[in-house]
Motif scaffolding. Sequence first.
Motif, PDB file in Angstrom:
ATOM      1  N   ARG A  12     -13.924  28.481  22.288  1.00  0.00           N
ATOM      2  CA  ARG A  12     -15.045  29.436  23.398  1.00  0.00           C
ATOM      3  C   ARG A  12     -16.350  28.519  22.610  1.00  0.00           C
ATOM      4  N   MET A  13     -16.313  27.951  21.402  1.00  0.00           N
ATOM      5  CA  MET A  13     -17.741  27.656  21.196  1.00  0.00           C
ATOM      6  C   MET A  13     -18.646  26.465  21.245  1.00  0.00           C
ATOM      7  N   PHE A  14     -16.984  25.927  21.812  1.00  0.00           N
ATOM      8  CA  PHE A  14     -17.353  24.571  22.178  1.00  0.00           C
ATOM      9  C   PHE A  14     -17.390  24.465  23.453  1.00  0.00           C
ATOM     10  N   ALA A  15     -17.091  25.274  24.297  1.00  0.00           N
ATOM     11  CA  ALA A  15     -17.704  25.262  25.619  1.00  0.00           C
ATOM     12  C   ALA A  15     -19.203  25.834  25.848  1.00  0.00           C
ATOM     13  N   ARG A  16     -19.339  26.706  25.165  1.00  0.00           N
ATOM     14  CA  ARG A  16     -20.530  27.022  24.040  1.00  0.00           C
ATOM     15  C   ARG A  16     -21.630  25.692  24.969  1.00  0.00           C
ATOM     16  N   LEU A  17     -21.306  24.573  23.973  1.00  0.00           N
ATOM     17  CA  LEU A  17     -21.808  23.520  23.381  1.00  0.00           C
ATOM     18  C   LEU A  17     -21.817  22.913  24.785  1.00  0.00           C
ATOM     19  N   ASP A  18     -21.121  22.951  25.525  1.00  0.00           N
ATOM     20  CA  ASP A  18     -20.278  21.623  26.283  1.00  0.00           C
ATOM     21  C   ASP A  18     -21.637  22.400  27.983  1.00  0.00           C
ATOM     22  N   ARG A  19     -22.625  22.193  27.782  1.00  0.00           N
ATOM     23  CA  ARG A  19     -23.708  22.702  28.716  1.00  0.00           C
ATOM     24  C   ARG A  19     -23.491  21.662  30.035  1.00  0.00           C
ATOM     25  N   ILE A  34     -29.912  24.196  22.484  1.00  0.00           N
ATOM     26  CA  ILE A  34     -30.945  25.172  21.778  1.00  0.00           C
ATOM     27  C   ILE A  34     -32.369  24.731  22.491  1.00  0.00           C
ATOM     28  N   ASP A  35     -32.490  24.381  23.064  1.00  0.00           N
ATOM     29  CA  ASP A  35     -33.787  24.196  24.259  1.00  0.00           C
ATOM     30  C   ASP A  35     -33.531  25.821  25.381  1.00  0.00           C
ATOM     31  N   PHE A  41     -36.904  32.887  23.765  1.00  0.00           N
ATOM     32  CA  PHE A  41     -37.415  33.721  22.743  1.00  0.00           C
ATOM     33  C   PHE A  41     -38.445  33.402  23.547  1.00  0.00           C
ATOM     34  N   GLY A  42     -39.369  32.433  24.213  1.00  0.00           N
ATOM     35  CA  GLY A  42     -40.330  32.424  24.960  1.00  0.00           C
ATOM     36  C   GLY A  42     -40.975  31.022  23.254  1.00  0.00           C
ATOM     37  N   ILE A  43     -40.348  30.520  23.196  1.00  0.00           N
ATOM     38  CA  ILE A  43     -40.723  29.345  21.876  1.00  0.00           C
ATOM     39  C   ILE A  43     -40.949  27.911  22.683  1.00  0.00           C
ATOM     40  N   ALA A  44     -42.576  27.904  22.505  1.00  0.00           N
ATOM     41  CA  ALA A  44     -43.003  26.086  23.162  1.00  0.00           C
ATOM     42  C   ALA A  44     -41.620  24.600  22.382  1.00  0.00           C
ATOM     43  N   VAL A  45     -41.730  24.602  23.262  1.00  0.00           N
ATOM     44  CA  VAL A  45     -40.805  23.008  22.173  1.00  0.00           C
ATOM     45  C   VAL A  45     -41.732  22.094  21.696  1.00  0.00           C
ATOM     46  N   ASP A  46     -42.262  22.631  20.826  1.00  0.00           N
ATOM     47  CA  ASP A  46     -44.326  21.987  20.674  1.00  0.00           C
ATOM     48  C   ASP A  46     -43.613  22.286  18.948  1.00  0.00           C
ATOM     49  N   ALA A  47     -43.553  24.233  19.099  1.00  0.00           N
ATOM     50  CA  ALA A  47     -43.967  25.272  17.919  1.00  0.00           C
ATOM     51  C   ALA A  47     -43.159  24.151  16.576  1.00  0.00           C
ATOM     52  N   PRO A  48     -43.737  24.582  15.882  1.00  0.00           N
ATOM     53  CA  PRO A  48     -43.566  24.787  14.779  1.00  0.00           C
ATOM     54  C   PRO A  48     -41.879  25.440  14.784  1.00  0.00           C
ATOM     55  N   GLU A  49     -41.338  26.142  14.881  1.00  0.00           N
ATOM     56  CA  GLU A  49     -39.927  26.940  14.934  1.00  0.00           C
ATOM     57  C   GLU A  49     -39.165  25.973  15.859  1.00  0.00           C
ATOM     58  N   ALA A  50     -39.712  25.162  16.805  1.00  0.00           N
ATOM     59  CA  ALA A  50     -38.502  24.749  17.248  1.00  0.00           C
ATOM     60  C   ALA A  50     -38.444  22.997  17.243  1.00  0.00           C
ATOM     61  N   VAL A  51     -38.671  22.749  16.556  1.00  0.00           N
ATOM     62  CA  VAL A  51     -39.249  21.766  16.480  1.00  0.00           C
ATOM     63  C   VAL A  51     -38.329  21.847  14.453  1.00  0.00           C
ATOM     64  N   HIS A  54     -34.344  22.415  16.509  1.00  0.00           N
ATOM     65  CA  HIS A  54     -33.699  21.116  16.837  1.00  0.00           C
ATOM     66  C   HIS A  54     -33.782  19.974  15.565  1.00  0.00           C
ATOM     67  N   SER A  55     -34.206  20.509  14.693  1.00  0.00           N
ATOM     68  CA  SER A  55     -33.736  19.155  13.367  1.00  0.00           C
ATOM     69  C   SER A  55     -32.625  19.397  13.185  1.00  0.00           C
ATOM     70  N   TRP A  56     -31.757  21.375  12.945  1.00  0.00           N
ATOM     71  CA  TRP A  56     -31.009  21.182  12.527  1.00  0.00           C
ATOM     72  C   TRP A  56     -29.501  21.001  13.692  1.00  0.00           C
ATOM     73  N   GLY A  57     -30.284  21.060  15.016  1.00  0.00           N
ATOM     74  CA  GLY A  57     -29.580  20.510  16.015  1.00  0.00           C
ATOM     75  C   GLY A  57     -28.873  19.058  15.787  1.00  0.00           C
ATOM     76  N   ASP A  58     -29.610  18.141  15.119  1.00  0.00           N
ATOM     77  CA  ASP A  58     -29.741  16.580  14.794  1.00  0.00           C
ATOM     78  C   ASP A  58     -29.036  16.746  13.240  1.00  0.00           C
TER      79      ASP A  58
END
Length: 177
Positions: A12-19, A34-35, A41-51, A54-58
């Motif tokens: 089921r987690m795989f299915a969630r990831l398979d966007r 991640i996006d 949450f209304g977080i801009a793509v260049d906000a520190p939290e987003a970066v 995405h680093s954890w996504g990497d």
Amino acid sequence: MAAGLSVRKRERMFARLDRDGDGVVDERDVHDHIDLLLTAFGIAVDAPEAVRFHSWGDRLWEALSRAEAGGRRLITRAGYVDLIDGQLVEQVYVPMNRTLFAIADADGDGDGFVTRAELAAALGIDGMSDPDLHAALHRLDRDGDGRISRTDLDQATRELFLSEDPEAVGNLLLGSS
């Protein structure tokens, strides 16, 4: 290979990831997920939290992509199910969810708690039904004070991926559908 309930949860987690629904997860799927969370949450793509997220996504993608034979830059459902273990959960998924927890903590007071409403925004993005969402938040809020601790979410994350207990709170993070 993991058995029973763990396999079903990982599928089921795989299915969630398979966007894009093509039956494999690639790097774009991980970052699209991640996006989706960041948008909720209304977080801009260049906000520190987003970066940071995405680093954890990497890191997640690097772990996932190493699992497939032949150097393919994707992972199949079976490969994902087989790859998930305690080390990956502790080194990637728990810290990744801590980053999400910090984003969900809208008041930003760093007290180690999120409200049910704050966590509901994260859990609801994957289409979790209102009854499932209510049940998950109720069980995660173990003392009934309307807040969920980071420790409780860490434990639920571990249970989500690793527990064979059908009553584990972490199971509720997937909803019932």
